[in-house]
Scaffold this active site. Structure first.
Site, short mmCIF file in Angstrom:
data_model
loop_
_atom_site.label_atom_id
_atom_site.label_comp_id
_atom_site.label_asym_id
_atom_site.label_seq_id
_atom_site.Cartn_x
_atom_site.Cartn_y
_atom_site.Cartn_z
N LYS A 220 0.84 -1.19 0.00
CA LYS A 220 0.00 0.00 0.00
C LYS A 220 0.88 1.25 0.00
O LYS A 220 1.90 1.28 0.68
CB LYS A 220 -0.86 -0.03 1.28
CG LYS A 220 -1.69 1.20 1.54
CD LYS A 220 -2.57 1.01 2.77
CE LYS A 220 -3.30 2.27 3.13
NZ LYS A 220 -4.18 2.13 4.28
N GLU A 269 -8.68 11.43 12.85
CA GLU A 269 -7.77 10.33 13.16
C GLU A 269 -6.90 10.57 14.39
O GLU A 269 -6.00 11.41 14.37
CB GLU A 269 -6.88 10.07 11.93
CG GLU A 269 -6.04 8.82 12.08
CD GLU A 269 -5.42 8.39 10.77
OE1 GLU A 269 -5.80 8.90 9.70
OE2 GLU A 269 -4.54 7.52 10.83
N GLU A 313 -7.21 -2.10 2.79
CA GLU A 313 -6.60 -0.83 3.18
C GLU A 313 -6.59 -0.69 4.70
O GLU A 313 -5.61 -0.25 5.30
CB GLU A 313 -7.50 0.29 2.64
CG GLU A 313 -6.84 1.28 1.73
CD GLU A 313 -7.84 2.37 1.34
OE1 GLU A 313 -8.77 2.07 0.56
OE2 GLU A 313 -7.70 3.50 1.82
#
Ligand SMILES: C=C(O[C@H]1C=CC=C(C(=O)O)[C@@H]1O)C(=O)O
Ligand SMILES: [Mg+2]
Length: 462
Positions: A220, A269, A313
């Protein structure tokens, strides 16, 4: 003698002066006290008359908020930031005289600031004032938490300080901040121009990454892009903060001014919070828009929970954070499945991570282990960072990096500075990124980043 809300500042400073005359070194004096309710945005706005650098932090539940005016000390580190900041902070705390007249855990000398996304990167034009890692102890800091309202005043005193004069200046400035004129929004400041930086090239890079993932041992890579915005008038940061606080629930709202620019955002986040050895981190990756109706929205959330590409992901982030946390904590608790984390403009896959920090580790050690998580760089960390250094043209600066605070015993919290922008007068650069995995489609990733610009765009009045 000057009395403020029951605190005798001159008395505290006189006692501190005796101490520094014995030690013969200057000391930071940090005085905190409970105060009457004051509007945090009015306090922030009033601070503009006193100092050029203001700081703002609110946690995602909006029950811990710091508003900092000025800098009584700035900790800066260009390299080995985490260790340097930790060591410097310990040294500074040894020579700090703390007088607390309150019961809050969130007062006294507190450092507010951030680390860069990648300290290997040079800081060029865009991020002037945000070189390396920087943490400031504000001269005046308003704390709003579950225990009420508090003011911390941080000032330096040396063996030759004129305590009477210093106390009267502090008294006057505190009065000004604690009795601010009521704040009203300046009204709409329309966006005159929006310029996406090389969207075509960016989509090509997404394609390049998917090919790269097929041919290398990389799973990723998170690619970011920039949207440049021009407003009619210089931006009023207080107004932007008000918009973010009102519209972006479940988000950390932050602002950090330096050299005339302001890095500001509303990030969902959490990187990590440490409270008396309890550690809380968050895996947040995998994204879908919000539906227009409740039914639609629910369906999109369900689809996100079952989507293979988004689950991949997300899982890459969970695995990395688990390993990083296991290396410095025990009793690590991670739910098997993610849940939906709803935001105003989009929804994410969310997995909380709870643990107990092992003896000898601090918040900053955990930040060092976690950053950058695969939600911001990719996986594996080194390979994805090398790819970004070589291919990404964007100057990330503090975007996507840890931003937050810590106190004298390293309790504190860091968010990941996404959904953010750098504002200078009437110009702003907004940033948004997305996790590219092997099944990523350039057009869809482009659309995902487009929605991620919305919180800041809306706050700027677009
Ligand atoms: C990099 C960003 O988002 C990250 C955090 C949550 C979801 C993400 C995603 O689904 O791609 C990203 O990893 C950004 O908003 O700029
Ligand atoms: Mg994504």
């Amino acid at each position: 003698m000057i009395e403020t809300q029951g605190i005798n500042i001159e008395g505290v400073l006189t006692a501190a002066l005796k101490q520094v005359q014995v030690s013969k070194t200057a000391s930071l004096v940090s005085i905190s006290e409970k105060i009457n309710k004051v509007d945090r945005l009015s306090f922030f706005a009033a601070g503009k008359n006193l100092a050029k650098n203001r700081s703002f932090w609110s946690n995602a539940d909006q029950n811990v908020c710091f508003v900092g005016i000025g800098d009584s000390y700035t900790l800066k580190a260009e390299r080995h930031s985490y260790d340097t900041v930790k060591a410097e902070w310990k040294k500074l705390m040894e020579r700090t005289i703390i007088k607390r007249h309150d019961e809050s855990a969130n007062t006294g000398p507190i450092a507010i600031g951030g680390f860069p996304f990648d300290e290997e990167n040079e800081t060029y034009q865009l991020w002037q004032g945000f070189e390396g890692s920087q943490f400031r102890i504000p001269e005046y800091m308003l704390t709003v938490d579950e225990n009420g309202y508090f003011l911390t005043t941080n000032t330096w005193i040396d063996p030759h300080s004129n305590v009477g004069k210093l106390a009267s200046v502090l008294h006057e400035e505190r009065n000004m901040l604690l009795n601010p004129p009521p704040q009203r929004s300046e009204g709409v400041n329309p966006i005159l121009l929006k310029h996406e930086v090389d969207p075509g090239e960016w989509k090509n890079l997404v394609r390049e990454v998917t090919d790269y993932i097929d041919n290398h041992s990389v799973e990723k890579i998170v690619l970011a892009r920039e949207l440049q915005v021009e407003l009619r008038k210089p931006c009023n940061i207080t107004d932007v903060l008000r918009q973010l606080l009102t519209n972006q629930k479940n988000s950390y709202v932050f602002a950090w001014e330096s050299e005339g620019a302001c890095f500001i955002g509303a990030s969902p986040e959490r990187l990590v919070q440490v409270k008396n050895n309890h550690l809380l981190s968050t895996c947040l990756a995998g994204t879908a828009p919000r539906g227009k109706t409740t039914e639609d929205d629910k369906q999109m959330g369900q689809a996100l929970l079952q989507d293979k590409k988004n689950r991949e992901e997300h899982q890459i982030v969970v695995n990395m954070i688990r390993d990083a946390v296991l290396s410095c904590a025990h009793n690590v608790q991670i739910p098997e499945q993610p849940v939906i984390y709803p935001l105003q403009n989009l929804q994410h896959l969310y997995t909380p991570v709870r643990a107990e920090l092992k003896h000898g580790y601090t918040l900053l050690d955990v930040v060092k282990k976690l950053h950058p998580t695969p939600a911001l760089s990719g996986f594996p960390q080194n390979e994805s960072l090398s790819f970004l250094r070589e291919h990404e043209t964007l100057e990330r600066g503090w975007y996507g990096a840890p931003i937050g605070w810590f106190n004298r015993s390293f309790n504190g919290e860091f968010a990941v500075a996404i959904r953010s922008g750098l504002i200078c007068d009437e110009k702003a650069s907004l940033f948004a990124g997305c996790g590219v995995v092997k099944d990523s489609d350039p057009e869809m990733e482009y659309e995902e980043t487009k929605i991620k610009f919305t919180p800041m765009l809306e706050a700027l009045g677009g």
